[in-house]
Design a protein around this motif. Structure first.
Motif, PDB file in Angstrom:
ATOM      1  N   ASP A 277       0.830  -1.210   0.000  1.00 16.79           N
ATOM      2  CA  ASP A 277       0.000   0.000   0.000  1.00 16.79           C
ATOM      3  C   ASP A 277       0.861   1.255   0.000  1.00 16.79           C
ATOM      4  O   ASP A 277       0.626   2.186  -0.769  1.00 16.79           O
ATOM      5  CB  ASP A 277      -0.892   0.032   1.252  1.00 16.79           C
ATOM      6  N   LYS A 282      -1.942  -0.633  -6.543  1.00 11.97           N
ATOM      7  CA  LYS A 282      -3.388  -0.764  -6.462  1.00 11.97           C
ATOM      8  C   LYS A 282      -3.728  -2.165  -5.937  1.00 11.97           C
ATOM      9  O   LYS A 282      -2.890  -3.049  -5.935  1.00 11.97           O
ATOM     10  CB  LYS A 282      -3.999  -0.558  -7.852  1.00 11.97           C
ATOM     11  N   TYR A 283      -5.012  -2.347  -5.525  1.00 10.37           N
ATOM     12  CA  TYR A 283      -5.416  -3.614  -4.899  1.00 10.37           C
ATOM     13  C   TYR A 283      -5.001  -4.831  -5.725  1.00 10.37           C
ATOM     14  O   TYR A 283      -4.344  -5.740  -5.228  1.00 10.37           O
ATOM     15  CB  TYR A 283      -6.928  -3.624  -4.677  1.00 10.37           C
TER      16      TYR A 283
ATOM     17  N   ASN B  89     -11.141  10.280   1.557  1.00 10.92           N
ATOM     18  CA  ASN B  89     -11.417   8.914   1.112  1.00 10.92           C
ATOM     19  C   ASN B  89     -11.198   8.737  -0.387  1.00 10.92           C
ATOM     20  O   ASN B  89     -11.296   7.624  -0.889  1.00 10.92           O
ATOM     21  CB  ASN B  89     -12.850   8.537   1.466  1.00 10.92           C
ATOM     22  N   ASP B  90     -10.942   9.819  -1.076  1.00 14.56           N
ATOM     23  CA  ASP B  90     -10.726   9.762  -2.516  1.00 14.56           C
ATOM     24  C   ASP B  90      -9.493   8.913  -2.831  1.00 14.56           C
ATOM     25  O   ASP B  90      -8.364   9.281  -2.531  1.00 14.56           O
ATOM     26  CB  ASP B  90     -10.534  11.185  -3.049  1.00 14.56           C
ATOM     27  N   LEU B  91      -9.733   7.741  -3.447  1.00 12.31           N
ATOM     28  CA  LEU B  91      -8.628   6.814  -3.696  1.00 12.31           C
ATOM     29  C   LEU B  91      -7.567   7.421  -4.600  1.00 12.31           C
ATOM     30  O   LEU B  91      -6.386   7.122  -4.486  1.00 12.31           O
ATOM     31  CB  LEU B  91      -9.157   5.527  -4.336  1.00 12.31           C
ATOM     32  N   LYS B  92      -8.007   8.322  -5.510  1.00 13.52           N
ATOM     33  CA  LYS B  92      -7.050   8.921  -6.429  1.00 13.52           C
ATOM     34  C   LYS B  92      -6.033   9.767  -5.662  1.00 13.52           C
ATOM     35  O   LYS B  92      -4.836   9.700  -5.917  1.00 13.52           O
ATOM     36  CB  LYS B  92      -7.801   9.781  -7.463  1.00 13.52           C
ATOM     37  N   ASP B  95      -3.610   7.540  -3.766  1.00 10.47           N
ATOM     38  CA  ASP B  95      -2.558   7.020  -4.639  1.00 10.47           C
ATOM     39  C   ASP B  95      -1.520   8.086  -4.946  1.00 10.47           C
ATOM     40  O   ASP B  95      -0.318   7.821  -4.936  1.00 10.47           O
ATOM     41  CB  ASP B  95      -3.167   6.499  -5.947  1.00 10.47           C
TER      42      ASP B  95
END
Lengths: 375, 264
Positions: A277, A282-283, B89-92, B95
C-alpha cells in the motif's frame, strides 16, 4: 567419559581463532543413519524388525502374483489359468482400448490421441517457467480448452460429431480432472479474496457459496447436474450433461480451494499489505505481485491435496451413468469369458490413479523447493 | 512561525494559512480505534526538507500519527494535506500521496519472494511505469548508496537485519519520494546493526530529504533532527529544537520521559 572415535584436539587455539572441524565419524554416514533411524531405541528396533517381517511376508507373494506367475496373453480366463496361477493381464490387454477411449468411435480415436499430446504441450509452460517464449506458449495454453473441445466433440471443420455420451474410460477422467483443476484454482482464488473483502455483499455471497459447496456431497451435486439443472434451463436448449458435470466438479473443487487459499492468505503478515500500500500499488497489483505469490506458495500442499482429491473423485461420474476408467472396468467384469477377474481390474485402476497422483505430489514437492527463498 | 512553537500557539486559525514551503499540514487531527481515542487534536506543520524526530512512550500515538500521513491509518476528524493534496477517502488522492511518500517499517516488510533488486524495481515499474532497465539502474544506484550493491541478486531472507533495513530504505528511495517516513526503523535490529542503518539515514538527511522519524535513538535526534516532537496520550506535548528539547524540556511529562530513557 571418553569418546573413542573423537580425537582429542592436539592443539589449543587462542580465543577467536578456533577453526570449524569436521564432525566425528559417528555423526555421519550410513551406519550413523541406520543406528539413529532404525535402531535408536528398544521400541524402535522392535518396530524395525516387525516391519521387515511384514514386508518379507507380503512383497514376494505380490511380486509373484503380479509379474512372475502372471499371464500376459490369452483369449479367456481359462487360457490364463492354464498358463499360470497369477494375475491374468491378458484381460486388461484385450480391453485396453476400451479402458482408454470408452465408446469413442474407433476411426476417430486419433482425435483423442492428438488432444492428449496437445494437452502435454499446453501443460509444459504452466508447470515449468524456464521454457523459451513462455508468454506465447501460455497463449496456446489458454486456447487449449477450445481446441480440445472442437477436436473431441467435432461437428465443425469437417470433423465428425461425437456426442459426449460416447466419452468414457481414462479420457473421461482426464477431461473432468484437468478441467476441474484448471478452473477451480482461479475461481478458488477469487472466492478466497472475496471472502476477505471489505464489501459486505461480496463477502456474504462468497461465504455462502463456499459453505454451501462444502456442506453438500459431490454425488448430490452430480445428481443435481444430471436431473435438476434441466428444470432451470429454458426448454429446448440442450445443455450437455458432460458440461454440467464439469461445472459441478469445478464448483465443488473451488469451494475447497478457496478455503485452502484463505489459509495461505492469513499467513501473510499485515506488513506485506502495508508495504504494498505505502508503495502506491493498487489492490489487484498488490494481490497479484505481492500477496498471492506468497499465499499460493504456502498453500501448495493443500492445493495439490485438493487436486488429487478432485482427480480421484472423477470416478464418481459412474453414479449418473457415465463410465470412466473404473466404470469400464466394472462393466467388463460382466463378461462371462473373463469371469472373476475383479482383482486385476481394481489393481490396474489403482495403479493408474496412484501413478497420476504420485506424479502430482512429486511435482508439488519440486515446486515448493524451487520457490523456497529463505535460508 | 518559529521552530520553537509549543502546542498552545500551534492551535488556532493561524495554522490554516499554509505556507508555500509546508509539505505536510495536519490540522486538528483525531483518530479512534473503536472506543480508544488514539490521536487527540494533533496539529503539525512540516516544512520541505525538514527533519523531524517523533518520540514518546509506547502507545502515545506516534506511529499512528505518521501512518496517517500515507493513509495506512484512516483519521476520523481533522484535515491532513500532503504535498498540497488533501487526504480524504478519494482513492485517487491517496494514490497520488503514496507515490510521493516513502515508508520504512520496524520489521522491514521486504517482499520475501522477490530478490533485493526486484524489491527495489517493483514500485517504479508498476506504479510509475518506469521501463525495467531504467528502474534497475536507479535501483542499483540506491543500493550503492546504502552500500549493498553486491546483494542485489539475493533474497531478503539471506540478508542480516541491518542489510534488510537498508534495502527497505533503498526500495523507498527508488520511488523518488518527496517525504520519507520511518516507523521505529532500528527497534527490531541487533545492537551491532543499528549504527549501519542510522548512518544510512544520516546520509539521507544530508541530501535534503524531508524526514519524519519515529525513534528512540536520541543520539540520532541530536545529530540530525531540526525539531523533536514529544507525544504522550495521543497529544503533542512538546516540540522544540533538539538541544533545547534535551537541555531544557518544558513539561514535567517530557522531563520524566527523558530522565527515564537517558538514565541508562
Amino acid at each position: 567419559m571418553t569418546y573413542a572415535d573423537t580425537p582429542t584436539p592436539a592443539t589449543t587455539y587462542p580465543p577467536g581463532t578456533h577453526p570449524s572441524l569436521p564432525p566425528p565419524a559417528s555423526e555421519v554416514g550410513p551406519i550413523h543413519w541406520i543406528r539413529v533411524n532404525l535402531f535408536g531405541s528398544v521400541t524402535n528396533s522392535l518396530l524395525t524388525l516387525l516391519a521387515i517381517y511384514l514386508l518379507y511376508k507380503t512383497i514376494p507373494p505380490l511380486i509373484h502374483w503380479m509379474f512372475v506367475d502372471a499371464a500376459y496373453t490369452g483369449a479367456s480366463r481359462n487360457e490364463c489359468l492354464e498358463k499360470a496361477g497369477g494375475a491374468c493381464w491378458a484381460f486388461i490387454g484385450s480391453r485396453l482400448q476400451l479402458f482408454i477411449y470408452g465408446f469413442y468411435p474407433e476411426p476417430e480415436r486419433w482425435r483423442v490421441d492428438l488432444s492428449a499430446i496437445l494437452l502435454l504441450a499446453a501443460l509444459v509452460p504452466v508447470l515449468y517457467d524456464r521454457v523459451p517464449h513462455r508468454g506465447k506458449a501460455l497463449i496456446f495454453t489458454a486456447l487449449y480448452p477450445v481446441i480440445a473441445g472442437v477436436l473431441l466433440v467435432g461437428g465443425i471443420l469437417g470433423l465428425e460429431h461425437v456426442p459426449t455420451d460416447k466419452f468414457g474410460g481414462l479420457m473421461l477422467n482426464v477431461i473432468i480432472g484437468v478441467t476441474g483443476i484448471a478452473f477451480s484454482l482461479p475461481i478458488g482464488i477469487l472466492l478466497a479474496l472475496g471472502r476477505q473483502s471489505h464489501l459486505p455483499i461480496l463477502r456474504i455471497i462468497c461465504v455462502s457459496f463456499i459453505e454451501f459447496i462444502r456442506g453438500v456431497p459431490l454425488i448430490t451435486l452430480l445428481f443435481v447436474a444430471a436431473v435438476m439443472l434441466s428444470y432451470f434451463v429454458p426448454p429446448g436448449t440442450n445443455f450437455d450433461l458432460l458440461v454440467r458435470m464439469l461445472i459441478m466438479v469445478t464448483l465443488f473443487a473451488s469451494g475447497y480451494m478457496a478455503e485452502v487459499i484463505r489459509g495461505g492468505l492469513q499467513a501473510i503478515p499485515k506488513g506485506q499489505y502495508e508495504a504494498a500500500d505505502s508503495m502506491g500499488l493498487k489492490y489487484w497489483q498488490a494481490m497479484r505481485l505481492i500477496v498471492l505469490p506468497q499465499a499460493l506458495k504456502i498453500s501448495i500442499p493443500g492445493i495439490v491435496n485438493t487436486f488429487i482429491a478432485l482427480y480421484k473423485d472423477t470416478t464418481l461420474v459412474i453414479v449418473i451413468g457415465r463410465l470412466d476408467i473404473l466404470g469400464i472396468g466394472r462393466s467388463s467384469l460382466a463378461d462371462s469369458k473373463w469371469n472373476g477377474l475383479s482383482t486385476e481390474v481394481y489393481v490396474f485402476v489403482a495403479i493408474f490413479f496412484f501413478v497420476s497422483c504420485f506424479l502430482m505430489s512429486r511435482y508439488s514437492l519440486w515446486l515448493e523447493k524451487k520457490l523456497h527463498t529463505g535460508h | 512561525m518559529s521552530d520553537t512553537q509549543t502546542v498552545a500557539d500551534s492551535n488556532g486559525p493561524l495554522q490554516s494559512s499554509k505556507g508555500k514551503d509546508d509539505i505536510i499540514v495536519i490540522q486538528h487531527l483525531h483518530k479512534w480505534y473503536g472506543d480508544f481515542h488514539v490521536l487527540k487534536d494533533v496539529n503539525l506543520t512540516v516544512k520541505s526538507k525538514e527533519r523531524i524526530v517523533v518520540c514518546g512512550p509506547s502507545g502515545s500515538g506516534k506511529s499512528t500519527l505518521i501512518r496517517c500521513i500515507n493513509r495506512l491509518e484512516e483519521h476520523q476528524r481533522g484535515d491532513l494535506f500532503v504535498n498540497g493534496i488533501e487526504l480524504t477517502n478519494d482513492l485517487k488522492n491517496i494514490d497520488l500521496i503514496r507515490r510521493e511518500v516513502g515508508m520504512v517499517f520496524q520489521h522491514f516488510n521486504l517482499f520475501p519472494h522477490l530478490t533485493v533488486l526486484e524489491n527495489c524495481t517493483l514500485g517504479p515499474i508498476w506504479v510509475r511505469q518506469t521501463p525495467k532497465k531504467e528502474a534497475e539502474e536507479t535501483a542499483m544506484k540506491y543500493l550503492e548508496r546504502v552500500k549493498i550493491p553486491e546483494q542485489a541478486k539475493k533474497f531478503p531472507g539471506q540478508l542480516s537485519g541491518g542489510q534488510q533495513q537498508r534495502v527497505a530504505i533503498a526500495r523507498s528511495l527508488c520511488m523518488n519520494p518527496k517525504i520519507m517516513l520511518f516507523d521505529e526503523p532500528t527497534s527490531a535490529l541487533d545492537p551491532e546493526m543499528i549504527k549501519e542503518v542510522l548512518d544510512t539515514m544520516i546520509e539521507l538527511a544530508e541530501t535534503g530529504m524531508t524526514m519524519l522519524v519515529v525513534t528512540h535513538e536520541m543520539g540520532f535526534a541530536k545529530t540530525v533532527a531540526d525539531r523533536v516532537i514529544f507525544m504522550d496520550g495521543g497529544e503533542i506535548i512538546e516540540q522544540n529544537k533538539p538541544h533545547e528539547f534535551f537541555e531544557r524540556p518544558q513539561h514535567e511529562r517530557t522531563k520524566l520521559f527523558l530522565s527515564q530513557i537517558l538514565a541508562h
